[in-house]
Design a protein around this motif. Structure first.
Motif, PDB file in Angstrom:
ATOM      1  N   SER A 116      -1.580   4.257  -1.675  1.00  0.00           N
ATOM      2  CA  SER A 116      -2.780   3.348  -1.368  1.00  0.00           C
ATOM      3  C   SER A 116      -3.853   2.836  -0.503  1.00  0.00           C
ATOM      4  CB  SER A 116      -2.739   2.798  -3.053  1.00  0.00           C
ATOM      5  OG  SER A 116      -4.111   1.468  -2.817  1.00  0.00           O
ATOM      6  N   VAL A 163      -2.082  -3.033  -3.026  1.00  0.00           N
ATOM      7  CA  VAL A 163      -1.851  -3.357  -4.077  1.00  0.00           C
ATOM      8  C   VAL A 163      -0.756  -4.186  -5.255  1.00  0.00           C
ATOM      9  CG1 VAL A 163      -3.649  -0.568  -5.119  1.00  0.00           C
ATOM     10  CG2 VAL A 163      -0.833  -0.914  -5.093  1.00  0.00           C
ATOM     11  N   SER A 182      -6.638   5.137 -10.301  1.00  0.00           N
ATOM     12  CA  SER A 182      -7.738   4.801 -10.291  1.00  0.00           C
ATOM     13  C   SER A 182      -7.992   3.676 -10.966  1.00  0.00           C
ATOM     14  CB  SER A 182      -9.343   5.852 -10.461  1.00  0.00           C
ATOM     15  OG  SER A 182      -9.259   6.813  -9.720  1.00  0.00           O
ATOM     16  N   ILE A 212     -10.247   0.640  -6.877  1.00  0.00           N
ATOM     17  CA  ILE A 212      -8.481   1.166  -6.026  1.00  0.00           C
ATOM     18  C   ILE A 212      -8.584   3.159  -6.702  1.00  0.00           C
ATOM     19  CG2 ILE A 212      -6.204   0.845  -6.240  1.00  0.00           C
ATOM     20  CD1 ILE A 212      -6.790  -1.403  -7.479  1.00  0.00           C
ATOM     21  N   ASN A 213      -8.267   3.610  -5.567  1.00  0.00           N
ATOM     22  CA  ASN A 213      -7.551   5.406  -5.516  1.00  0.00           C
ATOM     23  C   ASN A 213      -6.543   4.858  -5.348  1.00  0.00           C
ATOM     24  OD1 ASN A 213     -10.042   6.386  -6.904  1.00  0.00           O
ATOM     25  ND2 ASN A 213     -11.093   6.126  -5.014  1.00  0.00           N
ATOM     26  N   ALA A 214      -5.551   5.003  -6.058  1.00  0.00           N
ATOM     27  CA  ALA A 214      -4.135   5.186  -5.898  1.00  0.00           C
ATOM     28  C   ALA A 214      -3.119   6.774  -5.931  1.00  0.00           C
ATOM     29  CB  ALA A 214      -3.477   3.882  -7.082  1.00  0.00           C
ATOM     30  N   TYR A 215      -1.559   6.632  -5.811  1.00  0.00           N
ATOM     31  CA  TYR A 215      -1.438   7.913  -6.292  1.00  0.00           C
ATOM     32  C   TYR A 215       0.277   7.322  -6.010  1.00  0.00           C
ATOM     33  CZ  TYR A 215      -5.153  10.337  -4.502  1.00  0.00           C
ATOM     34  OH  TYR A 215      -7.089  10.220  -4.279  1.00  0.00           O
ATOM     35  N   LYS A 222      -3.173  10.613  -9.817  1.00  0.00           N
ATOM     36  CA  LYS A 222      -4.180   9.649  -9.245  1.00  0.00           C
ATOM     37  C   LYS A 222      -4.524   8.740 -10.587  1.00  0.00           C
ATOM     38  CE  LYS A 222      -8.290   9.312  -7.435  1.00  0.00           C
ATOM     39  NZ  LYS A 222     -10.020  10.646  -7.285  1.00  0.00           N
ATOM     40  N   SER A 228       1.001  -1.002  -0.252  1.00  0.00           N
ATOM     41  CA  SER A 228      -0.027   0.428  -0.256  1.00  0.00           C
ATOM     42  C   SER A 228       0.643   1.242   0.215  1.00  0.00           C
ATOM     43  CB  SER A 228      -0.765  -0.013   1.125  1.00  0.00           C
ATOM     44  OG  SER A 228      -0.153  -0.016   2.365  1.00  0.00           O
TER      45      SER A 228
END
Length: 787
Positions: free
Chosen positions: A724, A728, A783, A749-752, A781, A712
């Protein structure tokens, strides 16, 4: 198992005096599925539709229109002409004799067809001795098929009385025994999966073709055909059986559970029937089945193109030399005409030195692609180089579609019948050779078939105290199937995760195997835990010569060579983390049996852990030796610390550090698997960071690629690389212009992801996306949402 999906057809609904409100209430119940939304499988039953035959005989395979086209093609297509000349010179089979009669009109061929029909074998005395007796098997199905071709082809050479007599014999000796055993409820003794997953197809569709042939003489034939056609949809969609421990027949992606050999046989029988149906029946057409659009790709994805015979992955009872030329040709004949099928047919034909695409069979000669179509074939299939068949637990990863490339096959799915006790096993083809192999099989009557070939020790798996799966799985089925998941192919980096815990749960609490392919190095990471301390052994079956060379096991055949190098056995004590990593594993030679030759002994190998334990990690490297790197092989350096093991891989102008987080293996509860390794902070199970040579490996912004499995976050000092909330699986490739990302994990999933400046382009899971960039945090970002 696939969930049960119930269908409601409009005719049934109309029999109820139901208000709109009650209809809505009915349809809102969770266990009903409307036909309009039924996952592409809703096929209207034929029971209410009248079957109308086309014209006159012949109307199954050698129709006047097809014969006329073949005669024209012979004038301009050399290989077609050669194939026809070969058949005409010495026709032997019923199909060849029937084609010869339709092409020439010579009565001598019709007479020979009539004589051959008299020699067909309709029953099997061994089947009759079963309890209850079986009246129809593979031989009956084959005779139904052959009699259908014969009767239809020489129909105009028979008197009306002969037609009635022969039709009655086909019905009494072939169709009815088959349908009574396999289809019709009055006497039926079989279900869709009684004999593996291929017998139903071979038996029933053979009877179906016979029923198409005798429609004019037998008034019951059309009703039989309705049942068979509806059954074809059920067979293709069979989702397995929970109580019987039986797997689905097909993966939703088109793969067949029992390997290429049996897929070719089973699928061909249906496609013959479908082709005959659409030729012989004016209305209705054969049901639209979306699965058919995927079947051909399966044969391509498991194939391996080399300089000799095209090979294929041979998990289970199949063989490396089996092929799908029959079903792919029949797909083409049935109207499923993808250009990549032409590539496959041409390469398989060329490899097997056939005179034309499946022109060794008369139906293929008549209905297969013409030479101009073959000439326009693509140079390679327009498919990704890697494929995942998650329902049945197969994956293929390849370096390219070029001849003599590298192909890695992984299997961790079901065990039953033709599928062996091989959860977590793998096969490797390299430079034209199958170096790391399946042990194969022998004839079913030999005791070695079940005692050795189908058991875990005959496969490239990890054993504990000499065993893995329950030996009875091959007969009764594995209650808990394995899985293959999270396939990610980013070119130079490929990854897949196999879980063999279920099938081996009699001994293993954890039995995970990950494959991380980096350029010319394939890393195999095994995460193992058992109920008690014992001996772990990492098995390897090989073809060619194998010898110990320093720290490697060198496997070579012809121009192909790989080096298999154990890096870590990593045993654990019952509490805490490993105190030490013994430097030396034992290389043990074991005795196995040769493929299809149980009287010949062969040597296979085991890397034995240096001491007994309950928990261990195997980290093993397979170095792919080729013409460009043999003078300068990838350099591997072991990495280890209190909470991690890993390897540094130097190759092709890059350095990749791979870290396996020993805190992330389920050994701690209610805390995240936080790891600090060489200045990197992460909770990922597996991390691989790649830097170009001469770059600063302490600077996250200098990395060209990041890989994380089950993580994460990743950060170093004040630079956050990944953020995140959910863990992931990620591959992120950086270029000067943009970011290419593969992202898997939770449904939402919303990750940066860190980027020093806004990337010009962003692709997530092969989809070009708008760039959402936060300048303050230097994060992009990402998604993703599962379908």
């Amino acid at each position: 198992m696939r969930p049960l999906r119930l269908r409601i057809f409009g005719s049934a609904m109309n029999r109820r005096a139901t208000t709109s409100k009650s209809i809505n209430q009915l349809l809102n119940r969770p266990f009903f599925v409307l036909i309009s939304t039924f996952l592409a499988w809703a096929v209207s039953p034929l029971n209410a539709q009248e079957i109308k035959a086309c014209g006159q005989h012949p109307r199954l395979f050698f129709t006047p229109e097809l014969i006329a086209k073949l005669k024209e093609r012979i004038k301009t297509e050399p290989t077609t002409a050669k194939a026809w000349t070969t058949i005409l010179a010495d026709p032997k089979s019923i199909q060849e004799l029937s084609l010869a009669y339709r092409m020439t009109g010579e009565q001598r061929f019709a007479e020979r067809v009539r004589g051959a029909m008299g020699g067909l074998q309709w029953s099997d005395s061994m089947l009759m001795r079963r309890d209850p007796p079986w009246h129809a098997g593979l031989g009956t199905g084959h005779s139904c098929f052959e009699s259908a071709v014969a009767f239809d082809s020489i129909y105009d050479a028979l008197t009306p009385e002969e037609r009635k007599t022969i039709a009655k014999r086909i019905v009494d000796q072939g169709i009815l025994p088959t349908l009574n055993d396999w289809v019709l409820g009055g006497q039926r003794i079989h279900a869709l999966d009684s004999m593996g997953h291929n017998w139903w197809s071979a038996c029933v569709f053979g009877a179906g073709m016979a029923a198409l042939a005798v429609m004019d003489e037998e008034p019951r034939a059309k009703d039989w055909l309705k049942r068979i056609s509806d059954g074809s949809v059920e067979w293709l969609d069979f989702g397995g059986s929970l109580l019987d421990n039986k797997p689905p027949s097909f993966d939703t992606g088109g793969a067949f559970n029992e390997d290429v050999n049996y897929a070719s046989f089973a699928v061909s029988q249906y496609l013959y029937f479908r082709l005959a149906w659409n030729n012989a029946v004016a209305t209705p057409a054969a049901p639209e089945i979306p699965m058919l659009d995927k079947l051909g790709d399966y044969f391509i994805n498991v194939s391996y193109l080399n300089s000799g015979n095209m090979l294929n992955l041979n998990f289970g009872d199949g063989g490396r030399n089996a092929d799908g030329i029959g079903p792919v040709t029949l797909l083409w004949a049935n109207g499923y005409r993808k250009p990549r099928y032409l590539w496959y047919l041409n390469e398989t034909r060329a490899a097997n030195d056939r005179a034309g695409v499946d022109r060794a069979t008369p139906v293929g000669l008549v209905s297969g692609p013409a030479e101009p179509e073959l000439a326009a074939r693509p140079t390679a299939p327009d498919l990704p180089p890697s494929a995942l068949y998650g329902d049945i637990g197969w994956a293929t990863l390849r370096s390219s579609w070029e001849k003599n490339a590298t192909l890695l096959g992984v299997k961790s799915g079901y065990t039953w019948n033709h599928s062996h006790a091989d959860a977590g096993s793998f096969i490797l083809f390299h430079r034209g050779e199958n170096l790391l192999i399946e042990s194969g099989k022998c004839t079913y009557g030999r005791p070695e078939y079940d005692a050795y070939y189908r058991q875990s020790q005959a496969h490239n798996v990890v054993l504990f105290n000499g065993a893995a799966q329950n030996p009875e799985d091959t007969y009764f089925g594995s209650k808990f199937p394995g899985t293959v998941s999270h396939l990610m192919d980013a070119g130079e980096l490929k990854y897949v995760l196999a879980d063999a815990t279920g099938p081996t749960s009699q001994r293993f609490i954890r039995n995970y195997r990950q494959f991380l392919w980096l350029g010319d190095v394939i890393l195999i990471i095994d995460d193992l835990k058992t109920f008690e301390a014992g001996q772990f052994e990492w098995l390897l079956h090989v073809d060619g010569t194998a010898k110990q060379s320093g720290q490697d096991l060198e496997v070579a055949k012809g121009e192909a060579k790989v080096l298999v190098r154990p890096l870590f056995p990593a045993p654990f004590s019952d509490v805490g983390y490993p105190a030490d990593f013994p430097e030396k594993m034992r290389l043990v030679e074991k005795t196995g049996l040769k493929d299809r030759d149980p009287d010949t002994k062969v040597t296979y190998y085991a890397f034995a852990a240096p001491e007994q334990s309950r928990r261990t990690k195997f980290l093993t490297a397979v170095l792919l030796v080729n013409e460009t790197n043999q003078a300068s092989l990838p350099q591997l350096e072991r990495l280890e610390g209190p909470d991690y093991i890993g390897v540094r891989v130097r190759q092709r102008g890059t350095t990749t550090d791979v870290y396996l987080n020993l805190r992330a293996d389920g050994s701690i509860m209610h805390r995240n698997a936080n790891l600090n390794v060489k200045g990197w902070e992460t909770d990922a199970y597996l991390t691989a960071i790649t830097f170009p040579d001469s770059s600063d490996m302490t600077d996250p912004d200098a990395a060209s690629r990041y890989f994380m499995a089950q993580g994460s976050y990743l950060r170093r000092e004040d630079k956050v690389v990944l953020d995140s909330l959910s863990k992931v699986f990620l591959v992120a490739d950086r270029t000067a212009a943009g970011l290419t990302v593969l992202l898997q994990g939770q449904p939402t999933i919303n990750a940066y992801l860190r980027a020093v400046k806004p990337p010009e382009t962003l692709a997530v899971n092969s989809v070009n996306c708008a760039v959402i960039y936060e300048a303050a945090t230097k994060m992009v970002k990402l998604s993703a949402q599962s379908e």
